[in-house]
Design an enzyme around this catalytic site. Structure first.
Site, PDB file in Angstrom:
ATOM      1  N   GLY A   9       2.424  20.905   3.379  1.00 35.26           N
ATOM      2  CA  GLY A   9       3.300  19.727   3.379  1.00 35.26           C
ATOM      3  C   GLY A   9       4.767  20.096   3.247  1.00 35.26           C
ATOM      4  O   GLY A   9       5.471  19.541   2.400  1.00 35.26           O
ATOM      5  N   TYR A 153      -3.332   8.315  -8.482  1.00 39.33           N
ATOM      6  CA  TYR A 153      -2.412   9.458  -8.357  1.00 39.33           C
ATOM      7  C   TYR A 153      -2.486  10.345  -9.597  1.00 39.33           C
ATOM      8  O   TYR A 153      -2.617  11.569  -9.502  1.00 39.33           O
ATOM      9  CB  TYR A 153      -0.994   8.918  -8.148  1.00 39.33           C
ATOM     10  CG  TYR A 153       0.065   9.986  -7.959  1.00 39.33           C
ATOM     11  CD1 TYR A 153       0.151  10.704  -6.771  1.00 39.33           C
ATOM     12  CD2 TYR A 153       0.997  10.255  -8.963  1.00 39.33           C
ATOM     13  CE1 TYR A 153       1.128  11.670  -6.591  1.00 39.33           C
ATOM     14  CE2 TYR A 153       1.979  11.219  -8.791  1.00 39.33           C
ATOM     15  CZ  TYR A 153       2.052  11.923  -7.601  1.00 39.33           C
ATOM     16  OH  TYR A 153       3.019  12.878  -7.432  1.00 39.33           O
ATOM     17  N   ILE A 186      11.636  13.000  -8.696  1.00 43.42           N
ATOM     18  CA  ILE A 186      12.443  13.821  -7.799  1.00 43.42           C
ATOM     19  C   ILE A 186      12.854  12.961  -6.607  1.00 43.42           C
ATOM     20  O   ILE A 186      12.005  12.258  -6.024  1.00 43.42           O
ATOM     21  CB  ILE A 186      11.625  15.047  -7.297  1.00 43.42           C
ATOM     22  CG1 ILE A 186      10.962  15.786  -8.478  1.00 43.42           C
ATOM     23  CG2 ILE A 186      12.507  15.985  -6.479  1.00 43.42           C
ATOM     24  CD1 ILE A 186      11.892  16.306  -9.532  1.00 43.42           C
TER      25      ILE A 186
HETATM   26  P1  NAD Z   1       7.128  13.704   0.426  1.00 46.50           P
HETATM   27  O1  NAD Z   1       6.317  12.512   0.733  1.00 46.50           O
HETATM   28  O2  NAD Z   1       8.511  13.804   0.936  1.00 46.50           O
HETATM   29  O3  NAD Z   1       6.371  15.036   0.885  1.00 46.50           O
HETATM   30  C1  NAD Z   1       4.993  15.169   0.879  1.00 46.50           C
HETATM   31  C2  NAD Z   1       4.660  16.074   2.024  1.00 46.50           C
HETATM   32  O4  NAD Z   1       3.247  16.271   2.057  1.00 46.50           O
HETATM   33  C3  NAD Z   1       5.062  15.448   3.358  1.00 46.50           C
HETATM   34  O5  NAD Z   1       5.647  16.419   4.179  1.00 46.50           O
HETATM   35  C4  NAD Z   1       3.737  14.967   3.907  1.00 46.50           C
HETATM   36  O6  NAD Z   1       3.694  14.922   5.322  1.00 46.50           O
HETATM   37  C5  NAD Z   1       2.815  16.051   3.382  1.00 46.50           C
HETATM   38  N1  NAD Z   1       1.442  15.616   3.409  1.00 46.50           N
HETATM   39  C6  NAD Z   1       0.940  14.450   2.934  1.00 46.50           C
HETATM   40  N2  NAD Z   1      -0.365  14.387   3.199  1.00 46.50           N
HETATM   41  C7  NAD Z   1      -0.696  15.540   3.845  1.00 46.50           C
HETATM   42  C8  NAD Z   1      -1.879  16.048   4.381  1.00 46.50           C
HETATM   43  N3  NAD Z   1      -3.010  15.345   4.318  1.00 46.50           N
HETATM   44  N4  NAD Z   1      -1.864  17.267   4.983  1.00 46.50           N
HETATM   45  C9  NAD Z   1      -0.722  17.975   5.066  1.00 46.50           C
HETATM   46  N5  NAD Z   1       0.458  17.521   4.577  1.00 46.50           N
HETATM   47  C10 NAD Z   1       0.465  16.319   3.985  1.00 46.50           C
HETATM   48  O7  NAD Z   1       7.099  13.824  -1.139  1.00 46.50           O
HETATM   49  P2  NAD Z   1       7.600  14.953  -2.150  1.00 46.50           P
HETATM   50  O8  NAD Z   1       8.250  14.231  -3.239  1.00 46.50           O
HETATM   51  O9  NAD Z   1       8.311  16.048  -1.450  1.00 46.50           O
HETATM   52  O10 NAD Z   1       6.184  15.451  -2.693  1.00 46.50           O
HETATM   53  C11 NAD Z   1       5.753  16.801  -2.664  1.00 46.50           C
HETATM   54  C12 NAD Z   1       4.742  17.021  -3.759  1.00 46.50           C
HETATM   55  O11 NAD Z   1       5.386  16.831  -5.026  1.00 46.50           O
HETATM   56  C13 NAD Z   1       3.573  16.041  -3.729  1.00 46.50           C
HETATM   57  O12 NAD Z   1       2.382  16.718  -4.079  1.00 46.50           O
HETATM   58  C14 NAD Z   1       3.933  15.036  -4.804  1.00 46.50           C
HETATM   59  O13 NAD Z   1       2.806  14.400  -5.342  1.00 46.50           O
HETATM   60  C15 NAD Z   1       4.624  15.934  -5.803  1.00 46.50           C
HETATM   61  N6  NAD Z   1       5.491  15.221  -6.745  1.00 46.50           N
HETATM   62  C16 NAD Z   1       6.563  14.507  -6.306  1.00 46.50           C
HETATM   63  C17 NAD Z   1       7.343  13.827  -7.239  1.00 46.50           C
HETATM   64  C18 NAD Z   1       8.539  13.021  -6.844  1.00 46.50           C
HETATM   65  O14 NAD Z   1       9.081  12.326  -7.721  1.00 46.50           O
HETATM   66  N7  NAD Z   1       9.006  13.066  -5.606  1.00 46.50           N
HETATM   67  C19 NAD Z   1       7.030  13.896  -8.590  1.00 46.50           C
HETATM   68  C20 NAD Z   1       5.928  14.633  -9.008  1.00 46.50           C
HETATM   69  C21 NAD Z   1       5.174  15.304  -8.056  1.00 46.50           C
END
Ligand code: NAD
Length: 245
Positions: A9, A153, A186
Site C-alpha cells: 500500500g 478497525y 496522521i
Molecule cells: P491511505 O488510505 O492514504 O493509505 C492506505 C494505502 O493502503 C493506500 O495506498 C491503499 O490503496 C492501500 N491499500 C488499501 N487496501 C489495500 C489492499 N487490499 N491491497 C493493497 N493496498 C491496499 O492511509 P494511510 O493513513 O497512509 O494508512 C497507511 C496505514 O497506516 C494503514 O494501515 C492505516 O491503518 C495506518 N494508520 C493510519 C493512521 C492515520 O491517522 N492516517 C493512523 C494509524 C494507522
C-alpha cells in the site's frame, strides 16, 4: 544480503513516505498499490531518476496469490529476496458496532490482518534461509486503546500487535525481527473523511499540538529497520504526539 524492502500500500500516504525514506537510506524498494498503478509506477520512476532502485506492482494484499506474485516480481526486478517487509496496506471505516455490515467486517480483516499474513508467508522462507530479516507492521493507537465506532478497525489493529509479539518470539532464533509502529492521527487521505473541524480538534487534543505527518511514521519505520535496532524485537513503537499517554 542486499537491502531490498517491500512496502504494501505504498502509492500514497504513509506507505509512500516509507518508500521514499527507505530509498534515501539505500534500500531498493518494491512499491505496491491496490488500484493506483499510475501513482505507484510514477513513484518508482521518480526514485529511479534519482539513482535509486525501485519497482511497482499492483496487487490486493487480501489476495494471497496476487500479493505473493507481486513480491516475487519485486525480488526479480530488484535482484534478491526481500529482507525488509513493511505491512502498511490498510483500510478504515467508521460504523456503530450494531451497523457493521458483515461483508465490511470480512473485508477489513482480509486486508488489515490476512494481508500481513499473506505477505509475511511470502517473504519468510528466504529470511529463514538467510537467518536475517525484518518485518514492520503498521498498527494504530486504536489497536492499543478503544475508540467508539472503530470496533472493526481496532480489532484488526490489535490483531497485528498480537501477531507481532508472538511472531517475534517464534522468529527470534532465526535472526528475524518483527516490530510494530502504532501511529496516532496522521494527516493522510484516510483521515480526510473526518473533516477539517474534527481534524483540528484532534490536533488540539494531541499533547504535541499537531497531527502527525507520513514522514513522522516513515522515520519510526526506518528506525526499526536500521541495523542499529538489531536488539529490538516484538515491540510496539507508538508515534502519536502523546495522544494516548
Ligand atoms: P491511505 O488510505 O492514504 O493509505 C492506505 C494505502 O493502503 C493506500 O495506498 C491503499 O490503496 C492501500 N491499500 C488499501 N487496501 C489495500 C489492499 N487490499 N491491497 C493493497 N493496498 C491496499 O492511509 P494511510 O493513513 O497512509 O494508512 C497507511 C496505514 O497506516 C494503514 O494501515 C492505516 O491503518 C495506518 N494508520 C493510519 C493512521 C492515520 O491517522 N492516517 C493512523 C494509524 C494507522
Amino acid at each position: 544480503m542486499k537491502k531490498i524492502a517491500f512496502i504494501t500500500g505504498s502509492s500514497r500516504g504513509i506507505g509512500r513516505a516509507v518508500a521514499l525514506r527507505l530509498a534515501e537510506e539505500g534500500w531498493a524498494v518494491g512499491i505496491n498499490c491496490l488500484r493506483s498503478a499510475d501513482l505507484a509506477r510514477q513513484l518508482a520512476a521518480d526514485l529511479r531518476a534519482q539513482g535509486r532502485e525501485a519497482a511497482a506492482f499492483q496487487a490486493d494484499v487480501a489476495d494471497r496469490a496476487a500479493i505473493t506474485a507481486a513480491i516475487r516480481g519485486a525480488e526479480e526486478a530488484l535482484g534478491g529476496p526481500v529482507s525488509l517487509l513493511v505491512n502498511n496496506a490498510g483500510m478504515a471505516e467508521q460504523h456503530l458496532f450494531q451497523d457493521i455490515p458483515e461483508d465490511f467486517w470480512r473485508r477489513i480483516f482480509a486486508v488489515n490482518v490476512d494481508g500481513a499474513f499473506h505477505a509475511i508467508q511470502a517473504v519468510l522462507p528466504a529470511m529463514i534461509h538467510e537467518k536475517a530479516g525484518c518485518i514492520v507492521n503498521i498498527s494504530s493507537i486504536w489497536g492499543q486503546r478503544g475508540a467508539s465506532c472503530e470496533v472493526a478497525y481496532s480489532a484488526t489493529k490489535a490483531a497485528l500487535i498480537g501477531l507481532t509479539r508472538s511472531l517475534a518470539m517464534e522468529l527470534a532464533p532465526s535472526g528475524i525481527r518483527v516490530n510494530c509502529v502504532a501511529p496516532g492521527v496522521i494527516h493522510t487521505d484516510m483521515v480526510e473523511v473526518l473533516g477539517q473541524e474534527t481534524l483540528a480538534s484532534l490536533a488540539q487534543e494531541t499533547p504535541l499540538g499537531r497531527l502527525g505527518t507520513p514522514e513522522d511514521i516513515a522515520h519510526a519505520v526506518a528506525f526499526l529497520a536500521d541495523g542499529r535496532s538489531s536488539f529490538i524485537t516484538g515491540q510496539v513503537l507508538t508515534a502519536d504526539g502523546g495522544f494516548i499517554l
